[in-house]
Scaffold this motif. Structure first.
Motif, mmCIF file in Angstrom:
data_model
loop_
_atom_site.group_PDB
_atom_site.id
_atom_site.type_symbol
_atom_site.label_atom_id
_atom_site.label_comp_id
_atom_site.label_asym_id
_atom_site.label_seq_id
_atom_site.Cartn_x
_atom_site.Cartn_y
_atom_site.Cartn_z
ATOM 1 N N ASN A 171 0.858 -1.174 0.000
ATOM 2 C CA ASN A 171 0.000 0.000 0.000
ATOM 3 C C ASN A 171 0.904 1.236 0.000
ATOM 4 O O ASN A 171 1.478 1.609 1.027
ATOM 5 N N LEU A 172 1.039 1.868 -1.164
ATOM 6 C CA LEU A 172 1.926 3.018 -1.281
ATOM 7 C C LEU A 172 1.433 4.209 -0.465
ATOM 8 O O LEU A 172 2.244 5.008 -0.001
ATOM 9 N N ARG A 173 0.144 4.346 -0.258
ATOM 10 C CA ARG A 173 -0.356 5.448 0.576
ATOM 11 C C ARG A 173 0.152 5.321 2.006
ATOM 12 O O ARG A 173 0.377 6.309 2.689
ATOM 13 N N MET A 174 0.341 4.090 2.440
ATOM 14 C CA MET A 174 0.761 3.840 3.814
ATOM 15 C C MET A 174 2.291 3.840 3.968
ATOM 16 O O MET A 174 2.815 4.368 4.953
ATOM 17 N N TYR A 175 2.992 3.250 3.011
ATOM 18 C CA TYR A 175 4.421 3.001 3.197
ATOM 19 C C TYR A 175 5.352 3.857 2.334
ATOM 20 O O TYR A 175 6.563 3.789 2.494
ATOM 21 N N ARG A 176 4.788 4.662 1.432
ATOM 22 C CA ARG A 176 5.652 5.436 0.537
ATOM 23 C C ARG A 176 6.328 6.589 1.268
ATOM 24 O O ARG A 176 5.677 7.385 1.937
#
Length: 107
Positions: free
Chosen positions: A94-99
């Motif tokens: 999840n890029l929103r969470m981990y980016r």
């Protein structure tokens, strides 16, 4: 500074438990549109280098698989999971969470 060194300098700033995309690293290294070059540079990281190559993934939030990586695709996922990064059933992060959101201040 060579392009590879610029890439490594950016990747060294990605915090534990976060990821960046190849394109994002290219942009931050002043190499827009050179995501593939980032992949080539990270393929060349020697084990003794302090470059967390495993924190760079593709824009889909996936580990980019390659037969020339000789099994390090699985290693990359394992290293990310060890940092607490979770993958979906489809193998995506999840890029929103981990980016990672940007550069660390030099001050």
């Amino acid at each position: 500074m060579s392009a590879y060194n610029a890439i490594y300098a950016i990747v060294q700033q990605i915090p534990y438990g976060q990821v960046a995309t190849y394109g994002q690293v290219a942009e931050l290294a002043s190499l827009p549109g050179r995501a593939r070059l980032v992949g080539y540079a990270l393929f060349r990281v020697a084990p003794e280098m302090d470059v967390p190559w495993h924190r760079v993934i593709n824009a889909k939030g996936e580990v980019s698989e390659s037969s020339v990586r000789y099994g390090s695709d699985h290693l990359q996922r394992s290293l990310l999971e060890a940092e607490g990064i979770e993958f979906s059933a489809e193998g995506r992060i999840n890029l929103r969470m981990y980016r990672w959101q940007g550069l660390v201040d030099a001050d």
